[in-house]
Design a protein around this motif. Sequence first.
Motif, PDB file in Angstrom:
ATOM      1  N   LEU A 155      88.219 107.768 122.857  1.00  0.00           N
ATOM      2  CA  LEU A 155      87.672 108.137 124.152  1.00  0.00           C
ATOM      3  C   LEU A 155      87.946 107.039 125.162  1.00  0.00           C
ATOM      4  N   ASP A 156      88.102 107.431 126.436  1.00  0.00           N
ATOM      5  CA  ASP A 156      88.340 106.449 127.490  1.00  0.00           C
ATOM      6  C   ASP A 156      87.084 106.185 128.313  1.00  0.00           C
ATOM      7  N   LYS A 157      85.949 106.683 127.831  1.00  0.00           N
ATOM      8  CA  LYS A 157      84.669 106.436 128.504  1.00  0.00           C
ATOM      9  C   LYS A 157      83.588 106.245 127.451  1.00  0.00           C
ATOM     10  N   PRO A 158      82.550 105.500 127.756  1.00  0.00           N
ATOM     11  CA  PRO A 158      81.525 105.205 126.749  1.00  0.00           C
ATOM     12  C   PRO A 158      80.698 106.430 126.380  1.00  0.00           C
ATOM     13  N   LEU A 159      80.395 106.537 125.094  1.00  0.00           N
ATOM     14  CA  LEU A 159      79.557 107.610 124.552  1.00  0.00           C
ATOM     15  C   LEU A 159      78.501 106.963 123.665  1.00  0.00           C
ATOM     16  N   LEU A 160      77.248 107.060 124.084  1.00  0.00           N
ATOM     17  CA  LEU A 160      76.134 106.451 123.373  1.00  0.00           C
ATOM     18  C   LEU A 160      75.196 107.539 122.874  1.00  0.00           C
ATOM     19  N   PHE A 161      74.547 107.291 121.739  1.00  0.00           N
ATOM     20  CA  PHE A 161      73.651 108.268 121.134  1.00  0.00           C
ATOM     21  C   PHE A 161      72.225 107.737 121.038  1.00  0.00           C
ATOM     22  N   CYS A 162      71.281 108.665 121.146  1.00  0.00           N
ATOM     23  CA  CYS A 162      69.895 108.398 120.791  1.00  0.00           C
ATOM     24  C   CYS A 162      69.525 109.418 119.718  1.00  0.00           C
ATOM     25  N   ILE A 163      69.016 108.955 118.591  1.00  0.00           N
ATOM     26  CA  ILE A 163      68.640 109.840 117.493  1.00  0.00           C
ATOM     27  C   ILE A 163      67.125 109.803 117.329  1.00  0.00           C
ATOM     28  N   ILE A 164      66.501 110.978 117.340  1.00  0.00           N
ATOM     29  CA  ILE A 164      65.060 111.080 117.122  1.00  0.00           C
ATOM     30  C   ILE A 164      64.814 112.052 115.970  1.00  0.00           C
ATOM     31  N   GLY A 165      63.657 111.897 115.295  1.00  0.00           N
ATOM     32  CA  GLY A 165      63.333 112.814 114.214  1.00  0.00           C
ATOM     33  C   GLY A 165      62.803 112.098 112.989  1.00  0.00           C
ATOM     34  N   ASP A 166      63.029 112.690 111.804  1.00  0.00           N
ATOM     35  CA  ASP A 166      62.569 112.106 110.555  1.00  0.00           C
ATOM     36  C   ASP A 166      63.348 110.833 110.243  1.00  0.00           C
ATOM     37  N   LYS A 167      62.627 109.806 109.788  1.00  0.00           N
ATOM     38  CA  LYS A 167      63.208 108.480 109.620  1.00  0.00           C
ATOM     39  C   LYS A 167      64.443 108.473 108.711  1.00  0.00           C
ATOM     40  N   ASP A 168      64.358 109.120 107.551  1.00  0.00           N
ATOM     41  CA  ASP A 168      65.493 109.074 106.627  1.00  0.00           C
ATOM     42  C   ASP A 168      66.710 109.799 107.186  1.00  0.00           C
ATOM     43  N   TYR A 169      66.483 110.910 107.903  1.00  0.00           N
ATOM     44  CA  TYR A 169      67.589 111.627 108.519  1.00  0.00           C
ATOM     45  C   TYR A 169      68.168 110.848 109.701  1.00  0.00           C
ATOM     46  N   MET A 170      67.295 110.174 110.441  1.00  0.00           N
ATOM     47  CA  MET A 170      67.777 109.333 111.540  1.00  0.00           C
ATOM     48  C   MET A 170      68.709 108.242 111.021  1.00  0.00           C
ATOM     49  N   GLU A 171      68.302 107.618 109.903  1.00  0.00           N
ATOM     50  CA  GLU A 171      69.113 106.547 109.337  1.00  0.00           C
ATOM     51  C   GLU A 171      70.453 107.067 108.834  1.00  0.00           C
ATOM     52  N   LEU A 172      70.456 108.264 108.222  1.00  0.00           N
ATOM     53  CA  LEU A 172      71.699 108.854 107.748  1.00  0.00           C
ATOM     54  C   LEU A 172      72.655 109.121 108.906  1.00  0.00           C
ATOM     55  N   MET A 173      72.138 109.761 109.966  1.00  0.00           N
ATOM     56  CA  MET A 173      72.988 110.120 111.105  1.00  0.00           C
ATOM     57  C   MET A 173      73.441 108.876 111.857  1.00  0.00           C
ATOM     58  N   THR A 174      72.576 107.891 111.945  1.00  0.00           N
ATOM     59  CA  THR A 174      72.948 106.629 112.598  1.00  0.00           C
ATOM     60  C   THR A 174      74.105 105.968 111.866  1.00  0.00           C
ATOM     61  N   GLY A 175      74.038 105.962 110.542  1.00  0.00           N
ATOM     62  CA  GLY A 175      75.108 105.365 109.749  1.00  0.00           C
ATOM     63  C   GLY A 175      76.438 106.072 109.956  1.00  0.00           C
ATOM     64  N   VAL A 176      76.404 107.402 110.005  1.00  0.00           N
ATOM     65  CA  VAL A 176      77.630 108.179 110.217  1.00  0.00           C
ATOM     66  C   VAL A 176      78.248 107.856 111.571  1.00  0.00           C
ATOM     67  N   LEU A 177      77.427 107.835 112.625  1.00  0.00           N
ATOM     68  CA  LEU A 177      77.931 107.618 113.980  1.00  0.00           C
ATOM     69  C   LEU A 177      78.421 106.187 114.187  1.00  0.00           C
ATOM     70  N   GLU A 178      77.643 105.212 113.738  1.00  0.00           N
ATOM     71  CA  GLU A 178      78.029 103.824 113.988  1.00  0.00           C
ATOM     72  C   GLU A 178      79.226 103.415 113.133  1.00  0.00           C
ATOM     73  N   LYS A 179      79.410 104.050 111.990  1.00  0.00           N
ATOM     74  CA  LYS A 179      80.608 103.781 111.186  1.00  0.00           C
ATOM     75  C   LYS A 179      81.864 104.181 111.953  1.00  0.00           C
ATOM     76  N   ARG A 180      81.759 105.176 112.826  1.00  0.00           N
ATOM     77  CA  ARG A 180      82.886 105.630 113.636  1.00  0.00           C
ATOM     78  C   ARG A 180      82.889 104.988 115.020  1.00  0.00           C
ATOM     79  N   GLY A 181      81.984 104.012 115.251  1.00  0.00           N
ATOM     80  CA  GLY A 181      82.052 103.239 116.492  1.00  0.00           C
ATOM     81  C   GLY A 181      81.221 103.759 117.640  1.00  0.00           C
ATOM     82  N   PHE A 182      80.189 104.572 117.359  1.00  0.00           N
ATOM     83  CA  PHE A 182      79.321 105.066 118.422  1.00  0.00           C
ATOM     84  C   PHE A 182      77.931 104.444 118.281  1.00  0.00           C
TER      85      PHE A 182
END
Length: 208
Positions: A155-182
């Motif tokens: 991407l040529d522009k910044p893309l940031l995420f906010c994850i809300i919800g159940d703690k274990d699912y938040m951690e799973l999704m956070t790991g997936v996204l940050e592993k790809r640089g988001f």
Amino acid sequence: LSHTGSLSGKDEVFDAACRQAGIIRVKSLDELIDLTKAFTFQPLPRGNRVAVVSFTGAGGVIATDACAESGLAVARLSRETEKKLRRVTPNWHRILNPVDLWPAVEASGIIEACNTAINAVVDDEGVDGVIVVLAVFRGMALPYDLDILKEGRHLDKPLLFCIIGDKDYMELMTGVLEKRGFPVYPDIARAVKALAVMHRYNAQRKRL
């Protein structure tokens, strides 16, 4: 030459010196980590126009307020972007920025709604940065299969995420996204602030 405990001075003077030198000040360890993730993972925004994609209308309101307080502008979506969003959104739903994603999720499913909305606002030339607010709860399908997570997608522009919800699912999704640089934040205001600092830094850098 001196122990830090003996150093003192006017904060305004030090703050002005930092601004002149292009130095970003932070006030907490959390803020340091937030900004480090944003600057490390993502390109700098060209301007201050932001698109928000949120699973909830309330999240969009919170993000809009935070943008106004941080000097960011809520971008006006192009006609082409609106057409793309209409393909997955019920006819009764009004398409605006922030994009309330939930009607599209109910009509088209999580993956198609997320992919269409994120791709549409990222490709909009009137958008300089994107913040996506995702909700992940037990019993919901997690949006692992996003187009932006595919290899070779840059991407040529910044893309940031906010994850809300159940703690274990938040951690799973956070790991997936940050592993790809988001970068992922647990609070909408923190994501907005990180993007705002990136914008101010880039604008200041151009003046130096």
